[in-house]
Structure formats: structure tokens, C-alpha cells
Design a protein around this motif. Sequence first.
Motif, PDB file in Angstrom:
ATOM      1  N   ARG A   1      13.652  -2.673   5.757  1.00  0.00           N
ATOM      2  CA  ARG A   1      14.649  -1.741   5.198  1.00  0.00           C
ATOM      3  C   ARG A   1      14.224  -1.063   3.908  1.00  0.00           C
ATOM      4  O   ARG A   1      14.895  -0.151   3.435  1.00  0.00           O
ATOM      5  N   THR A   2      13.134  -1.526   3.313  1.00  0.00           N
ATOM      6  CA  THR A   2      12.685  -0.964   2.039  1.00  0.00           C
ATOM      7  C   THR A   2      11.181  -0.746   2.089  1.00  0.00           C
ATOM      8  O   THR A   2      10.434  -1.613   2.539  1.00  0.00           O
ATOM      9  N   LEU A   3      10.755   0.431   1.625  1.00  0.00           N
ATOM     10  CA  LEU A   3       9.344   0.765   1.537  1.00  0.00           C
ATOM     11  C   LEU A   3       8.963   0.833   0.063  1.00  0.00           C
ATOM     12  O   LEU A   3       9.636   1.502  -0.732  1.00  0.00           O
ATOM     13  N   TYR A   4       7.895   0.133  -0.295  1.00  0.00           N
ATOM     14  CA  TYR A   4       7.407   0.110  -1.669  1.00  0.00           C
ATOM     15  C   TYR A   4       6.070   0.846  -1.740  1.00  0.00           C
ATOM     16  O   TYR A   4       5.194   0.621  -0.908  1.00  0.00           O
ATOM     17  N   VAL A   5       5.930   1.707  -2.751  1.00  0.00           N
ATOM     18  CA  VAL A   5       4.691   2.458  -2.956  1.00  0.00           C
ATOM     19  C   VAL A   5       4.287   2.324  -4.419  1.00  0.00           C
ATOM     20  O   VAL A   5       5.097   2.599  -5.317  1.00  0.00           O
ATOM     21  N   ALA A   6       3.053   1.931  -4.648  1.00  0.00           N
ATOM     22  CA  ALA A   6       2.540   1.827  -6.012  1.00  0.00           C
ATOM     23  C   ALA A   6       1.993   3.184  -6.451  1.00  0.00           C
ATOM     24  O   ALA A   6       1.165   3.767  -5.769  1.00  0.00           O
ATOM     25  N   SER A   7       2.482   3.662  -7.586  1.00  0.00           N
ATOM     26  CA  SER A   7       1.938   4.862  -8.219  1.00  0.00           C
ATOM     27  C   SER A   7       1.105   4.369  -9.390  1.00  0.00           C
ATOM     28  O   SER A   7       1.615   4.160 -10.491  1.00  0.00           O
ATOM     29  N   SER A   8      -0.187   4.172  -9.143  1.00  0.00           N
ATOM     30  CA  SER A   8      -1.054   3.554 -10.152  1.00  0.00           C
ATOM     31  C   SER A   8      -1.144   4.379 -11.428  1.00  0.00           C
ATOM     32  O   SER A   8      -1.144   3.837 -12.528  1.00  0.00           O
ATOM     33  N   ARG A   9      -1.230   5.672 -11.286  1.00  0.00           N
ATOM     34  CA  ARG A   9      -1.378   6.544 -12.459  1.00  0.00           C
ATOM     35  C   ARG A   9      -0.150   6.463 -13.367  1.00  0.00           C
ATOM     36  O   ARG A   9      -0.265   6.465 -14.588  1.00  0.00           O
TER      37      ARG A   9
ATOM     38  N   LYS B   1       1.903   3.896 -13.376  1.00  0.00           N
ATOM     39  CA  LYS B   1       2.238   2.481 -13.572  1.00  0.00           C
ATOM     40  C   LYS B   1       3.663   2.205 -13.115  1.00  0.00           C
ATOM     41  O   LYS B   1       4.471   1.613 -13.824  1.00  0.00           O
ATOM     42  N   ALA B   2       3.943   2.659 -11.883  1.00  0.00           N
ATOM     43  CA  ALA B   2       5.301   2.548 -11.357  1.00  0.00           C
ATOM     44  C   ALA B   2       5.281   2.027  -9.929  1.00  0.00           C
ATOM     45  O   ALA B   2       4.308   2.218  -9.195  1.00  0.00           O
ATOM     46  N   LEU B   3       6.365   1.378  -9.558  1.00  0.00           N
ATOM     47  CA  LEU B   3       6.576   0.968  -8.180  1.00  0.00           C
ATOM     48  C   LEU B   3       7.744   1.801  -7.660  1.00  0.00           C
ATOM     49  O   LEU B   3       8.864   1.702  -8.166  1.00  0.00           O
ATOM     50  N   LEU B   4       7.467   2.637  -6.674  1.00  0.00           N
ATOM     51  CA  LEU B   4       8.482   3.523  -6.110  1.00  0.00           C
ATOM     52  C   LEU B   4       9.128   2.842  -4.910  1.00  0.00           C
ATOM     53  O   LEU B   4       8.447   2.171  -4.131  1.00  0.00           O
ATOM     54  N   VAL B   5      10.430   3.033  -4.762  1.00  0.00           N
ATOM     55  CA  VAL B   5      11.185   2.359  -3.710  1.00  0.00           C
ATOM     56  C   VAL B   5      11.861   3.416  -2.852  1.00  0.00           C
ATOM     57  O   VAL B   5      12.520   4.316  -3.372  1.00  0.00           O
ATOM     58  N   TYR B   6      11.705   3.282  -1.524  1.00  0.00           N
ATOM     59  CA  TYR B   6      12.251   4.256  -0.585  1.00  0.00           C
ATOM     60  C   TYR B   6      12.983   3.566   0.561  1.00  0.00           C
ATOM     61  O   TYR B   6      12.660   2.423   0.918  1.00  0.00           O
ATOM     62  N   ASP B   7      13.919   4.290   1.147  1.00  0.00           N
ATOM     63  CA  ASP B   7      14.507   3.906   2.428  1.00  0.00           C
ATOM     64  C   ASP B   7      13.561   4.463   3.492  1.00  0.00           C
ATOM     65  O   ASP B   7      13.350   5.671   3.541  1.00  0.00           O
ATOM     66  N   PRO B   8      12.961   3.626   4.340  1.00  0.00           N
ATOM     67  CA  PRO B   8      11.954   4.127   5.274  1.00  0.00           C
ATOM     68  C   PRO B   8      12.498   5.026   6.376  1.00  0.00           C
ATOM     69  O   PRO B   8      11.734   5.660   7.083  1.00  0.00           O
ATOM     70  N   GLU B   9      13.771   5.084   6.527  1.00  0.00           N
ATOM     71  CA  GLU B   9      14.358   5.961   7.565  1.00  0.00           C
ATOM     72  C   GLU B   9      14.537   7.316   6.977  1.00  0.00           C
ATOM     73  O   GLU B   9      14.540   8.325   7.383  1.00  0.00           O
TER      74      GLU B   9
END
Length: 179
Positions: free
Chosen positions: A161-169, A171-179
Amino acid sequence: GLYALSLAQTDRPLIAQPLTRDFAAATDFHPHGIDLYIEPSGARTLFAVNHRFLHERDGWHTEQTVEIFDVGPTALIHRTTVRHPFISSPNDLAAVGRDDFFLTNDHGDGNAIQHAIEDVTGRGLGNVLRIDLARTPTERVRVFATGIAYANGIALSPDGRTLYVASSRDKALLVYDPE
């Protein structure tokens, strides 16, 4: 290549068993991000980003692909290679299903010089793609998220239910609804 390492017996040295020796020799295999999808039946599919180097008449070229393998009892069986112009600088992927995955491009489309300029200026041109091979060819690959400064690691929560993406530049963890 990709290797298996048995952790069952710790009383002797660990030995890595090559799983992709024949595939690598025939295809030029340089894996990067990988993920394993396990179906309810227990069948397993392994996805791997591949940074290929190809020699052609006019010199060396790179090709960015995703390789999909069925996991057998003692080997990986190559099922398909995914190519698409949107797969430009793949870094990592997260499996959703047997033929369905998310993929991060850590930079925008362009060559090494454009990527270096993107790094120096801090522009966020990375993105996330959703690739579903069960869809029609025109709907198979879609841009899911854009404007990510160095889109790096990606993972789905265990419940999907949750997609996590690291934005290294950033220094953030982005959170998305995968649908």
C-alpha cells in the motif's frame, strides 16, 4: 553476475555459487538494483537492472535494460529483457507482480555530461516509472513520479500500500500511494 550464498552451514567457508554465468557471457550482464517477487504459490521472479556495454561498428555504447528471471531450484532462468526509451538511467526497482514493477531513474534523460551538470546544479530530474508487461504496448511504461533529485532506492511496504523512494540528493524519503 548474480550469486547464491547458502547461510545454512556456518561451520565452513561460505562459497558463492554463480547463477548467471551463461547469461552474463552471452548478454553482457552488469546488474545494479534487484528485487525478488514471491507469488502466493511460492513461485519466485527476480528482477535486475542491467547496465550493458555493447561494441558496435562505431564504438562502444551502453544499453539500459531490466532482466527478468524465473527462480529455479538451482539456477535463474532468463524470461525476458525489458527495453524502453524511458529507461534512461535506472538505479533500482521494486517488484509488484510477476510482470509488474516500479523503476527509479536517478537522472533525467541525457548523456554523462548532462548528468554531471544535473549533479552540480542540483536539478531534480530523476523519476519513477511503473512498468507492467501485462498491459498493451502503448500503456506498458508510464511515468509515475517526476522531479526527484537523484531517485535512488525504492521499496514497497509488505502490504503493497505504500511506495518508498529515496531522493539521495535531497536526503529525503518520499512516500507515495502506488495506485
